[in-house]
Design a protein around this motif. Structure first.
Motif, PDB file in Angstrom:
ATOM      1  N   TYR A   1      -6.822 -26.253 -15.457  1.00  0.00           N
ATOM      2  CA  TYR A   1      -7.271 -24.981 -14.897  1.00  0.00           C
ATOM      3  C   TYR A   1      -8.727 -25.085 -14.478  1.00  0.00           C
ATOM      4  CZ  TYR A   1      -3.375 -22.204 -16.919  1.00  0.00           C
ATOM      5  OH  TYR A   1      -2.162 -21.664 -17.240  1.00  0.00           O
ATOM      6  N   SER A   2      -9.052 -24.434 -13.368  1.00  0.00           N
ATOM      7  CA  SER A   2     -10.462 -24.261 -13.030  1.00  0.00           C
ATOM      8  C   SER A   2     -10.934 -22.919 -13.582  1.00  0.00           C
ATOM      9  CB  SER A   2     -10.673 -24.329 -11.516  1.00  0.00           C
ATOM     10  OG  SER A   2      -9.863 -23.369 -10.873  1.00  0.00           O
ATOM     11  N   ARG A   3      -9.975 -22.060 -13.899  1.00  0.00           N
ATOM     12  CA  ARG A   3     -10.299 -20.760 -14.483  1.00  0.00           C
ATOM     13  C   ARG A   3     -10.181 -20.849 -16.004  1.00  0.00           C
ATOM     14  NH1 ARG A   3      -5.488 -18.344 -15.929  1.00  0.00           N
ATOM     15  NH2 ARG A   3      -3.625 -19.211 -14.983  1.00  0.00           N
ATOM     16  N   THR A   4     -10.332 -19.724 -16.669  1.00  0.00           N
ATOM     17  CA  THR A   4     -10.240 -19.734 -18.125  1.00  0.00           C
ATOM     18  C   THR A   4      -8.789 -19.666 -18.584  1.00  0.00           C
ATOM     19  OG1 THR A   4     -10.489 -17.326 -18.183  1.00  0.00           O
ATOM     20  CG2 THR A   4     -12.497 -18.637 -18.484  1.00  0.00           C
ATOM     21  N   VAL A   5      -8.574 -20.165 -19.778  1.00  0.00           N
ATOM     22  CA  VAL A   5      -7.280 -20.085 -20.439  1.00  0.00           C
ATOM     23  C   VAL A   5      -7.369 -18.897 -21.388  1.00  0.00           C
ATOM     24  CG1 VAL A   5      -5.670 -21.259 -21.983  1.00  0.00           C
ATOM     25  CG2 VAL A   5      -6.953 -22.572 -20.274  1.00  0.00           C
ATOM     26  N   GLY A   6      -6.429 -17.980 -21.270  1.00  0.00           N
ATOM     27  CA  GLY A   6      -6.479 -16.758 -22.051  1.00  0.00           C
ATOM     28  C   GLY A   6      -5.604 -16.768 -23.287  1.00  0.00           C
ATOM     29  N   ALA A   7      -5.686 -15.674 -24.020  1.00  0.00           N
ATOM     30  CA  ALA A   7      -4.912 -15.511 -25.249  1.00  0.00           C
ATOM     31  C   ALA A   7      -3.403 -15.617 -25.017  1.00  0.00           C
ATOM     32  CB  ALA A   7      -5.270 -14.187 -25.921  1.00  0.00           C
ATOM     33  N   PRO A   8      -2.842 -15.092 -23.893  1.00  0.00           N
ATOM     34  CA  PRO A   8      -1.392 -15.232 -23.700  1.00  0.00           C
ATOM     35  C   PRO A   8      -0.924 -16.685 -23.668  1.00  0.00           C
ATOM     36  CG  PRO A   8      -2.249 -13.558 -22.219  1.00  0.00           C
ATOM     37  CD  PRO A   8      -3.432 -14.238 -22.859  1.00  0.00           C
ATOM     38  N   GLU A   9      -1.696 -17.571 -23.050  1.00  0.00           N
ATOM     39  CA  GLU A   9      -1.317 -18.985 -23.003  1.00  0.00           C
ATOM     40  C   GLU A   9      -1.337 -19.589 -24.404  1.00  0.00           C
ATOM     41  OE1 GLU A   9      -3.476 -17.591 -20.800  1.00  0.00           O
ATOM     42  OE2 GLU A   9      -3.205 -18.496 -18.820  1.00  0.00           O
ATOM     43  N   VAL A  10      -2.349 -19.220 -25.202  1.00  0.00           N
ATOM     44  CA  VAL A  10      -2.424 -19.729 -26.574  1.00  0.00           C
ATOM     45  C   VAL A  10      -1.252 -19.188 -27.390  1.00  0.00           C
ATOM     46  CG1 VAL A  10      -3.787 -19.730 -28.709  1.00  0.00           C
ATOM     47  CG2 VAL A  10      -4.919 -20.085 -26.502  1.00  0.00           C
TER      48      VAL A  10
ATOM     49  N   HIS B   1       4.446 -29.939 -36.339  1.00  0.00           N
ATOM     50  CA  HIS B   1       3.587 -30.717 -35.444  1.00  0.00           C
ATOM     51  C   HIS B   1       2.169 -30.147 -35.458  1.00  0.00           C
ATOM     52  CE1 HIS B   1       7.458 -31.988 -33.891  1.00  0.00           C
ATOM     53  NE2 HIS B   1       6.879 -32.836 -33.064  1.00  0.00           N
ATOM     54  N   THR B   2       1.196 -31.008 -35.316  1.00  0.00           N
ATOM     55  CA  THR B   2      -0.161 -30.551 -35.067  1.00  0.00           C
ATOM     56  C   THR B   2      -0.240 -30.228 -33.590  1.00  0.00           C
ATOM     57  OG1 THR B   2      -1.132 -31.872 -36.843  1.00  0.00           O
ATOM     58  CG2 THR B   2      -2.604 -31.228 -35.040  1.00  0.00           C
ATOM     59  N   GLY B   3      -0.651 -29.017 -33.270  1.00  0.00           N
ATOM     60  CA  GLY B   3      -0.753 -28.596 -31.880  1.00  0.00           C
ATOM     61  C   GLY B   3      -2.102 -28.947 -31.286  1.00  0.00           C
ATOM     62  N   VAL B   4      -2.085 -29.361 -30.022  1.00  0.00           N
ATOM     63  CA  VAL B   4      -3.317 -29.661 -29.292  1.00  0.00           C
ATOM     64  C   VAL B   4      -3.220 -28.973 -27.941  1.00  0.00           C
ATOM     65  CG1 VAL B   4      -4.843 -31.444 -28.366  1.00  0.00           C
ATOM     66  CG2 VAL B   4      -3.447 -31.936 -30.386  1.00  0.00           C
ATOM     67  N   LEU B   5      -4.196 -28.148 -27.641  1.00  0.00           N
ATOM     68  CA  LEU B   5      -4.285 -27.525 -26.331  1.00  0.00           C
ATOM     69  C   LEU B   5      -5.441 -28.184 -25.603  1.00  0.00           C
ATOM     70  CD1 LEU B   5      -3.189 -24.696 -24.812  1.00  0.00           C
ATOM     71  CD2 LEU B   5      -5.615 -24.292 -25.045  1.00  0.00           C
ATOM     72  N   VAL B   6      -5.132 -28.881 -24.512  1.00  0.00           N
ATOM     73  CA  VAL B   6      -6.139 -29.592 -23.732  1.00  0.00           C
ATOM     74  C   VAL B   6      -6.287 -28.884 -22.395  1.00  0.00           C
ATOM     75  CG1 VAL B   6      -6.805 -31.798 -22.683  1.00  0.00           C
ATOM     76  CG2 VAL B   6      -5.456 -31.780 -24.789  1.00  0.00           C
ATOM     77  N   THR B   7      -7.511 -28.508 -22.051  1.00  0.00           N
ATOM     78  CA  THR B   7      -7.728 -27.849 -20.767  1.00  0.00           C
ATOM     79  C   THR B   7      -8.955 -28.399 -20.052  1.00  0.00           C
ATOM     80  OG1 THR B   7      -8.059 -25.731 -19.641  1.00  0.00           O
ATOM     81  CG2 THR B   7      -9.019 -25.934 -21.836  1.00  0.00           C
ATOM     82  N   SER B   8      -8.846 -28.437 -18.742  1.00  0.00           N
ATOM     83  CA  SER B   8      -9.994 -28.819 -17.918  1.00  0.00           C
ATOM     84  C   SER B   8     -10.899 -27.612 -17.693  1.00  0.00           C
ATOM     85  CB  SER B   8      -9.520 -29.371 -16.573  1.00  0.00           C
ATOM     86  OG  SER B   8      -8.688 -28.423 -15.931  1.00  0.00           O
ATOM     87  N   GLY B   9     -10.450 -26.448 -18.157  1.00  0.00           N
ATOM     88  CA  GLY B   9     -11.238 -25.221 -18.050  1.00  0.00           C
ATOM     89  C   GLY B   9     -11.846 -24.857 -19.395  1.00  0.00           C
ATOM     90  N   ARG B  10     -12.027 -23.577 -19.587  1.00  0.00           N
ATOM     91  CA  ARG B  10     -12.568 -23.058 -20.837  1.00  0.00           C
ATOM     92  C   ARG B  10     -11.622 -21.995 -21.387  1.00  0.00           C
ATOM     93  NH1 ARG B  10     -16.744 -25.628 -19.587  1.00  0.00           N
ATOM     94  NH2 ARG B  10     -18.757 -25.256 -18.764  1.00  0.00           N
ATOM     95  N   LEU B  11     -11.679 -21.782 -22.684  1.00  0.00           N
ATOM     96  CA  LEU B  11     -10.878 -20.739 -23.312  1.00  0.00           C
ATOM     97  C   LEU B  11     -11.697 -19.457 -23.414  1.00  0.00           C
ATOM     98  CD1 LEU B  11      -9.622 -23.511 -24.581  1.00  0.00           C
ATOM     99  CD2 LEU B  11      -8.430 -21.881 -25.999  1.00  0.00           C
TER     100      LEU B  11
END
Length: 136
Positions: free
Chosen positions: A52-61, A75-85
């Motif tokens: 994402y170039s935009r932010t990652v919001g609470a709904p995605e999490v 599983h250990t969860g990992v959220l990787v983003t090219s944007g910011r949360l």
């Protein structure tokens, strides 16, 4: 870079970090997880990639946490983003019942070049020093 290319980059980095059974799943019907893998210590990981170039919001999490709870329990969860949360997304992640690692834009570069790791660092046991007595 496309979303699939981003997922492949993340998978390649995990392989370089020593993960086994790295599987790119990011297609329709992936269950909300783009990559599954097993860490060097045997812990299963489930990864969600957000290019994402935009932010990652609470709904995605929340969606990712739902996938972890329902399909990828243990599983250990990992959220990787090219944007910011967003702040709300970070709050959702910090309140998660199971481990959730966040790799945002600022940490992404360090992780990709191997400066940081997804797996906990093991602390070596203290070395015995000559003259130390063993308790017993």
């Amino acid at each position: 870079m496309t979303g699939s290319q981003f997922e492949h980059l993340v998978a390649e980095r995990m392989i370089a970090e020593g993960f086994r059974r790295v599987r790119e799943r990011g297609r329709a019907g992936d269950g909300g997880v783009d990559i599954t893998a097993v860490a060097p210590g045997g812990t299963p990981y489930a990864v969600q990639c957000k290019r994402y170039s935009r932010t990652v919001g609470a709904p995605e999490v929340r969606n990712f946490l739902g996938a972890l709870a329902n399909t990828f329990a243990g599983h250990t969860g990992v959220l990787v983003t090219s944007g910011r949360l967003t702040r709300q997304a970070r709050t959702e992640a910090s309140n998660a019942r199971q481990p959730l690692l966040l790799i945002e834009r600022d940490q992404l570069a360090d992780w990709l070049i191997g400066r940081t790791t997804l797996t906990p660092q093991r602390v070596p046991p203290p070395m015995a020093v000559e003259g130390d007595e063993l308790a017993g």
